[in-house]
Design an enzyme around this catalytic site. Structure first.
Site: not given
Length: 297
Positions: A265, A106, A12, A14, A215
């Protein structure tokens, strides 16, 4: 010789909603190229403080309308009341979107401290429970192999994941990580806590190592020393960096598959090139010839 993943493995992808017309063009190029790989679903993120609410909705519904992909929408608890979140969810259901990625989100505050929105869903487990009252959504939630930065302990983090599953989530997707042993230990702890839904490893193809480091610092992921060594000296060599990144991600996926992972993912950052190359190396390939990549994507 590199080995393929088993045929039953699913992937999958994103994406994030674009901010400009140019970014929209790049996103759509990535969507169309990766569509040829027949992913299980694709998801679209939701900005901090609900800042991309409308753009997320537009992107998700366009994907559902103009492609054969199953689109999932991210939805968070922040900066919205329960009624407002429920209305967004109903709009998704009415638009034919049946899959939600339910997240706490967040803090929109400058101090970075999360505070539940007055009148809103306090945490992701509450959001999952609320969504299930609206409609029979398929719901994915987040998991953290290296522990959520705000968790009091590894067990507290697992307990929180269990609450989300018990509230109705059917899948957990992990934050990106690079230590396969860490994922193994996390999965064992989850199983011991009675969590039986699929835990899908999140994989970040590294287009820019410095960005990946940033990140990682934001979400508590650990970048091991060997990766620093692999990418050393490649800041100005994008082509070699992409080759190294593809190798790292493909080997990570193979190692995870060898330990029983069946779904992956990919955090695409709205780029198709690296993710497509990695999937090709793993044996996830189009059933028909793929469209040529746009050199500007």
């Amino acid at each position: 010789m590199c080995s393929r993943l088993p045929d039953h493995v699913k992937v999958s992808f994103e994406f994030f909603p674009p901010k400009t017309d140019k970014m929209a063009d790049s996103l759509w190029t990535a969507v169309k190229r990766l569509e040829s790989l027949s992913p299980a679903f694709v998801s679209v993120t939701y900005g901090a403080g609900g800042s991309t609410r409308e753009r997320t909705h537009e992107t998700v519904t366009r994907i559902a309308r103009e492609t054969n992909l199953k689109a999932a929408a991210h939805l968070t608890c922040v900066d919205a009341t329960r009624d407002e979140v429920d209305e967004v969810a109903r709009r998704y259901w009415d638009a034919g979107i049946r899959h939600i990625v339910a997240l706490r989100g967040d803090s929109p505050e400058s101090d970075g401290v999360y505070r539940p929105t007055p009148g809103g869903y306090a945490f992701a487990a509450d959001l999952v429970e609320g969504l299930k009252k609206i409609a029979d959504f398929e719901i994915s939630v987040a998991a953290y192999p290296e522990i959520h930065p705000e968790a009091a302990s590894p067990q507290a983090d697992i307990d929180n994941l269990k609450r989300k599953i018990d509230a109705g989530a059917t899948r957990a997707i992990t934050q990106f990580f690079f230590d396969v042993d860490c994922f193994d230990r996390f999965r064992d702890r989850a199983a011991a806590a009675g969590i039986t839904v699929p835990i899908v490893p999140g994989i970040l193809p590294i287009a820019n190592f410095n960005t990946a480091v940033r990140f990682a610092g934001m979400c508590g992921a650990i970048i091991p020393p060997w990766m620093h060594e692999l990418f050393e000296g490649l800041d100005d060599d994008a082509e070699t960096r992409k080759l190294v990144a593809a190798m790292v991600a493909a080997e990570q996926a193979r190692a995870l598959a060898a330990r029983g992972a069946e779904d992956f993912h990919f955090y695409t950052l709205n780029r198709a090139d690296l993710t497509f190359a990695i999937c090709h190396a793993l044996g996830v390939r189009p059933k028909t010839p793929a469209p040529q990549a746009d050199a500007t994507a």
